[in-house]
Design a protein around this motif. Structure first.
Motif, PDB file in Angstrom:
ATOM      1  N   ILE A   6      -7.643 -24.330 -54.208  1.00 58.98           N
ATOM      2  CA  ILE A   6      -7.770 -25.041 -55.180  1.00 58.98           C
ATOM      3  C   ILE A   6      -6.807 -26.409 -55.211  1.00 58.98           C
ATOM      4  N   ASN A   7      -7.581 -27.469 -55.247  1.00 56.37           N
ATOM      5  CA  ASN A   7      -6.737 -28.675 -55.277  1.00 56.37           C
ATOM      6  C   ASN A   7      -6.447 -29.077 -56.631  1.00 56.37           C
ATOM      7  N   GLY A   8      -5.230 -28.394 -56.947  1.00 59.97           N
ATOM      8  CA  GLY A   8      -4.934 -28.672 -58.381  1.00 59.97           C
ATOM      9  C   GLY A   8      -4.652 -30.163 -58.919  1.00 59.97           C
ATOM     10  N   GLU A   9      -4.602 -31.178 -57.885  1.00 58.15           N
ATOM     11  CA  GLU A   9      -4.359 -32.469 -58.297  1.00 58.15           C
ATOM     12  C   GLU A   9      -5.680 -33.115 -58.924  1.00 58.15           C
ATOM     13  N   LYS A  10      -6.723 -32.475 -58.362  1.00 54.19           N
ATOM     14  CA  LYS A  10      -8.105 -33.171 -58.681  1.00 54.19           C
ATOM     15  C   LYS A  10      -8.640 -32.565 -59.840  1.00 54.19           C
ATOM     16  N   CYS A  11      -8.228 -31.275 -60.316  1.00 56.79           N
ATOM     17  CA  CYS A  11      -8.796 -30.374 -61.339  1.00 56.79           C
ATOM     18  C   CYS A  11      -8.571 -31.169 -62.918  1.00 56.79           C
ATOM     19  N   LYS A  12      -9.699 -30.968 -63.328  1.00 61.81           N
ATOM     20  CA  LYS A  12      -9.403 -31.502 -64.981  1.00 61.81           C
ATOM     21  C   LYS A  12      -9.356 -30.516 -65.958  1.00 61.81           C
ATOM     22  N   GLY A  13      -9.583 -29.338 -65.544  1.00 61.52           N
ATOM     23  CA  GLY A  13      -9.383 -28.097 -66.556  1.00 61.52           C
ATOM     24  C   GLY A  13     -10.368 -27.856 -67.413  1.00 61.52           C
ATOM     25  N   CYS A  14     -11.805 -28.198 -66.843  1.00 62.40           N
ATOM     26  CA  CYS A  14     -13.096 -28.093 -67.709  1.00 62.40           C
ATOM     27  C   CYS A  14     -13.129 -26.819 -67.868  1.00 62.40           C
ATOM     28  N   GLY A  15     -12.848 -25.851 -66.980  1.00 62.11           N
ATOM     29  CA  GLY A  15     -13.093 -24.225 -67.273  1.00 62.11           C
ATOM     30  C   GLY A  15     -14.333 -23.951 -66.830  1.00 62.11           C
ATOM     31  N   LEU A  16     -15.350 -24.542 -66.111  1.00 59.97           N
ATOM     32  CA  LEU A  16     -16.683 -24.062 -65.854  1.00 59.97           C
ATOM     33  C   LEU A  16     -16.419 -23.417 -64.823  1.00 59.97           C
ATOM     34  N   CYS A  17     -15.681 -23.162 -64.101  1.00 57.34           N
ATOM     35  CA  CYS A  17     -15.262 -22.228 -62.948  1.00 57.34           C
ATOM     36  C   CYS A  17     -15.212 -20.761 -63.326  1.00 57.34           C
ATOM     37  N   ILE A  18     -14.454 -20.992 -64.450  1.00 55.51           N
ATOM     38  CA  ILE A  18     -14.027 -19.649 -65.238  1.00 55.51           C
ATOM     39  C   ILE A  18     -15.264 -18.818 -65.854  1.00 55.51           C
ATOM     40  N   GLN A  19     -16.120 -19.526 -66.368  1.00 56.51           N
ATOM     41  CA  GLN A  19     -17.278 -19.124 -66.883  1.00 56.51           C
ATOM     42  C   GLN A  19     -18.203 -18.365 -65.992  1.00 56.51           C
ATOM     43  N   VAL A  20     -18.459 -19.024 -64.560  1.00 54.06           N
ATOM     44  CA  VAL A  20     -19.390 -18.584 -64.000  1.00 54.06           C
ATOM     45  C   VAL A  20     -18.899 -17.532 -62.819  1.00 54.06           C
ATOM     46  N   CYS A  21     -17.698 -17.366 -62.814  1.00 50.99           N
ATOM     47  CA  CYS A  21     -17.028 -16.480 -61.673  1.00 50.99           C
ATOM     48  C   CYS A  21     -17.522 -15.053 -62.123  1.00 50.99           C
TER      49      CYS A  21
END
Length: 73
Positions: A6-21
């Motif tokens: 995970i490229n943490g510097e590009k992450c904007k923390g939207c959380g969409l990935c958490i919802q679909v995992c």
């Protein structure tokens, strides 16, 4: 062994990935990137089934998914 990078510097923390995992192995970490966003982390690399749902839904393209060789040929 599967590796979720995970490229943490590009992450904007939207959380969409958490919802679909489907394995529920992604969560917000306590780390904050330089833009002030909480970044995502994988809590269990071994549980990842390489479904790519996180990478497909991520608007910021922060995921790199790699299947790791066990080392034996």
């Amino acid at each position: 062994m599967i590796k979720v990078l995970i490229n943490g510097e590009k992450c904007k923390g939207c959380g969409l990935c958490i919802q679909v995992c489907p394995k529920k192995i992604l969560r917000f970490s306590d780390n904050i990137n330089s833009m002030g966003y909480s970044i995502i982390m994988c809590t269990d690399q071994d549980a990842c089934i390489l479904c790519k749902s996180c990478a497909l839904v991520c608007p910021d393209v922060v995921f790199t998914l790699q299947k790791q060789d066990s080392g034996g040929k």
